[in-house]
Design an enzyme around this catalytic site. Structure first.
Site, PDB file in Angstrom:
ATOM      1  N   LYS A  10      47.484  41.188  37.042  1.00 58.75           N
ATOM      2  CA  LYS A  10      47.055  42.217  36.102  1.00 58.75           C
ATOM      3  C   LYS A  10      47.550  43.610  36.520  1.00 58.75           C
ATOM      4  O   LYS A  10      48.037  43.784  37.654  1.00 58.75           O
ATOM      5  CB  LYS A  10      45.526  42.163  35.993  1.00 58.75           C
ATOM      6  CG  LYS A  10      45.001  40.877  35.316  1.00 58.75           C
ATOM      7  CD  LYS A  10      43.464  40.892  35.287  1.00 58.75           C
ATOM      8  CE  LYS A  10      42.897  39.758  34.458  1.00 58.75           C
ATOM      9  NZ  LYS A  10      41.398  39.851  34.405  1.00 58.75           N
ATOM     10  N   TYR A  50      42.861  37.944  24.427  1.00 57.81           N
ATOM     11  CA  TYR A  50      41.429  37.929  24.758  1.00 57.81           C
ATOM     12  C   TYR A  50      40.534  37.845  23.524  1.00 57.81           C
ATOM     13  O   TYR A  50      39.373  38.231  23.579  1.00 57.81           O
ATOM     14  CB  TYR A  50      41.070  39.160  25.588  1.00 57.81           C
ATOM     15  CG  TYR A  50      41.410  39.031  27.058  1.00 57.81           C
ATOM     16  CD1 TYR A  50      40.872  38.004  27.838  1.00 57.81           C
ATOM     17  CD2 TYR A  50      42.261  39.941  27.677  1.00 57.81           C
ATOM     18  CE1 TYR A  50      41.182  37.893  29.194  1.00 57.81           C
ATOM     19  CE2 TYR A  50      42.566  39.836  29.043  1.00 57.81           C
ATOM     20  CZ  TYR A  50      42.023  38.810  29.787  1.00 57.81           C
ATOM     21  OH  TYR A  50      42.302  38.697  31.133  1.00 57.81           O
ATOM     22  N   ASN A 113      40.042  43.040  38.184  1.00 57.33           N
ATOM     23  CA  ASN A 113      39.890  41.916  39.116  1.00 57.33           C
ATOM     24  C   ASN A 113      41.216  41.199  39.426  1.00 57.33           C
ATOM     25  O   ASN A 113      41.256  40.016  39.709  1.00 57.33           O
ATOM     26  CB  ASN A 113      38.799  40.957  38.628  1.00 57.33           C
ATOM     27  CG  ASN A 113      39.113  40.363  37.280  1.00 57.33           C
ATOM     28  OD1 ASN A 113      40.189  40.618  36.720  1.00 57.33           O
ATOM     29  ND2 ASN A 113      38.218  39.552  36.751  1.00 57.33           N
ATOM     30  N   HIS A 116      44.406  36.950  36.309  1.00 61.84           N
ATOM     31  CA  HIS A 116      43.858  36.041  35.298  1.00 61.84           C
ATOM     32  C   HIS A 116      44.235  34.610  35.661  1.00 61.84           C
ATOM     33  O   HIS A 116      45.327  34.369  36.172  1.00 61.84           O
ATOM     34  CB  HIS A 116      44.456  36.369  33.919  1.00 61.84           C
ATOM     35  CG  HIS A 116      44.197  35.280  32.907  1.00 61.84           C
ATOM     36  ND1 HIS A 116      43.018  35.199  32.208  1.00 61.84           N
ATOM     37  CD2 HIS A 116      44.947  34.219  32.515  1.00 61.84           C
ATOM     38  CE1 HIS A 116      43.052  34.129  31.412  1.00 61.84           C
ATOM     39  NE2 HIS A 116      44.214  33.517  31.585  1.00 61.84           N
ATOM     40  N   GLU A 127      48.105  29.668  26.374  1.00 65.15           N
ATOM     41  CA  GLU A 127      48.445  30.939  27.021  1.00 65.15           C
ATOM     42  C   GLU A 127      49.898  30.945  27.498  1.00 65.15           C
ATOM     43  O   GLU A 127      50.591  31.970  27.381  1.00 65.15           O
ATOM     44  CB  GLU A 127      47.473  31.199  28.177  1.00 65.15           C
ATOM     45  CG  GLU A 127      46.058  31.494  27.659  1.00 65.15           C
ATOM     46  CD  GLU A 127      44.986  31.536  28.747  1.00 65.15           C
ATOM     47  OE1 GLU A 127      43.815  31.729  28.377  1.00 65.15           O
ATOM     48  OE2 GLU A 127      45.307  31.367  29.944  1.00 65.15           O
TER      49      GLU A 127
HETATM   50  P1  IDP Z   1      37.772  35.227  33.937  1.00 59.02           P
HETATM   51  O1  IDP Z   1      38.950  36.180  34.008  1.00 59.02           O
HETATM   52  O2  IDP Z   1      37.180  34.977  35.306  1.00 59.02           O
HETATM   53  O3  IDP Z   1      38.076  33.951  33.184  1.00 59.02           O
HETATM   54  P2  IDP Z   1      36.309  36.101  31.580  1.00 59.02           P
HETATM   55  O4  IDP Z   1      34.831  35.951  31.382  1.00 59.02           O
HETATM   56  O5  IDP Z   1      37.205  35.194  30.791  1.00 59.02           O
HETATM   57  O6  IDP Z   1      36.607  35.999  33.138  1.00 59.02           O
HETATM   58  O7  IDP Z   1      36.650  37.615  31.235  1.00 59.02           O
HETATM   59  C1  IDP Z   1      37.981  38.035  31.028  1.00 59.02           C
HETATM   60  C2  IDP Z   1      38.189  39.350  31.759  1.00 59.02           C
HETATM   61  O8  IDP Z   1      37.358  40.365  31.168  1.00 59.02           O
HETATM   62  C3  IDP Z   1      37.750  39.340  33.239  1.00 59.02           C
HETATM   63  O9  IDP Z   1      38.710  38.784  34.100  1.00 59.02           O
HETATM   64  C4  IDP Z   1      37.544  40.814  33.507  1.00 59.02           C
HETATM   65  O10 IDP Z   1      38.781  41.512  33.653  1.00 59.02           O
HETATM   66  C5  IDP Z   1      36.871  41.250  32.195  1.00 59.02           C
HETATM   67  N1  IDP Z   1      35.397  41.096  32.244  1.00 59.02           N
HETATM   68  C6  IDP Z   1      34.684  39.958  32.195  1.00 59.02           C
HETATM   69  N2  IDP Z   1      33.373  40.152  32.224  1.00 59.02           N
HETATM   70  C7  IDP Z   1      33.223  41.495  32.285  1.00 59.02           C
HETATM   71  C8  IDP Z   1      32.056  42.340  32.329  1.00 59.02           C
HETATM   72  O11 IDP Z   1      30.894  41.896  32.328  1.00 59.02           O
HETATM   73  N3  IDP Z   1      32.298  43.681  32.398  1.00 59.02           N
HETATM   74  C9  IDP Z   1      33.563  44.198  32.402  1.00 59.02           C
HETATM   75  N4  IDP Z   1      34.681  43.433  32.347  1.00 59.02           N
HETATM   76  C10 IDP Z   1      34.524  42.099  32.303  1.00 59.02           C
HETATM   77 MG    MG Z   2      38.498  33.659  31.193  1.00 63.77          MG
END
Ligand code: IDP
Ligand code: MG
Length: 143
Positions: A10, A50, A113, A116, A127
């Site tokens: 990312k 997304y 984070n 992905h 994807e």
């Molecule tokens: P993942 O990347 O671990 O699969 P997802 O729930 O699919 O997590 O969420 C996609 C992305 O959205 C996350 O990687 C993160 O960058 C962001 N994200 C997820 N949950 C939150 C939140 O509660 N607050 C802010 N950003 C979030």
């Molecule tokens: Mg996800």
């Protein structure tokens, strides 16, 4: 069980100059890179990718983050790829991620984070085709 998954290094990973380090973490545990590019997502592309999160309160922040700079999409191959890659990256929130996982080691917070990883074989296929053409996959890998 499929042997492919899709990942993105990312924009925070690129900004922190961690492309090489994170790729090494990925290839050290046996993932093979099938396709890779460096690209900057548009708002449209990020919101398509997304789509599933579009009603969530963090959606706009997520789009701002994912379009804030270039990122590195990857198509990866390994036995049990989806599950093994999710284990390697750790929980979405780095504060909850296990020791030694990529997010634990490098991520700032639940939004930024670093990486992905697809959450199912079906989404991995969708994807991969969102980011790589058949031609790119064929030319690189002969399939
Ligand atoms: P993942 O990347 O671990 O699969 P997802 O729930 O699919 O997590 O969420 C996609 C992305 O959205 C996350 O990687 C993160 O960058 C962001 N994200 C997820 N949950 C939150 C939140 O509660 N607050 C802010 N950003 C979030
Ligand atoms: Mg996800």
């Amino acid at each position: 069980m499929s042997n492919r998954t899709f990942a993105i290094l990312k924009p925070d990973c690129v900004r922190k100059n961690l492309i090489g380090q994170v790729l090494t973490n990925i290839t050290d545990v046996g993932f093979k890179v099938l396709a890779m590019k460096m690209t900057r997502l548009t708002k449209d592309s990020a919101s398509g990718f997304y789509e599933i999160h579009k009603e969530r309160p963090f959606f706009n922040d997520l789009l701002d983050y994912m379009t804030s700079g270039p990122c590195v999409p990857l198509a990866l191959e390994k036995d049990n790829a989806v599950e093994d890659f999710r284990k390697l990256i750790g929980a979405t929130n780095p504060a909850e991620a296990a020791e030694g996982t990529i997010r634990k080691m490098y991520a700032k917070d639940i939004t930024e984070n670093i990486v992905h990883g697809s959450d199912s074989d079906e989404n991995a296929a969708i994807e991969i085709s969102h980011f790589f053409s058949r031609k790119e996959l064929l030319e690189n890998n002969g399939f």
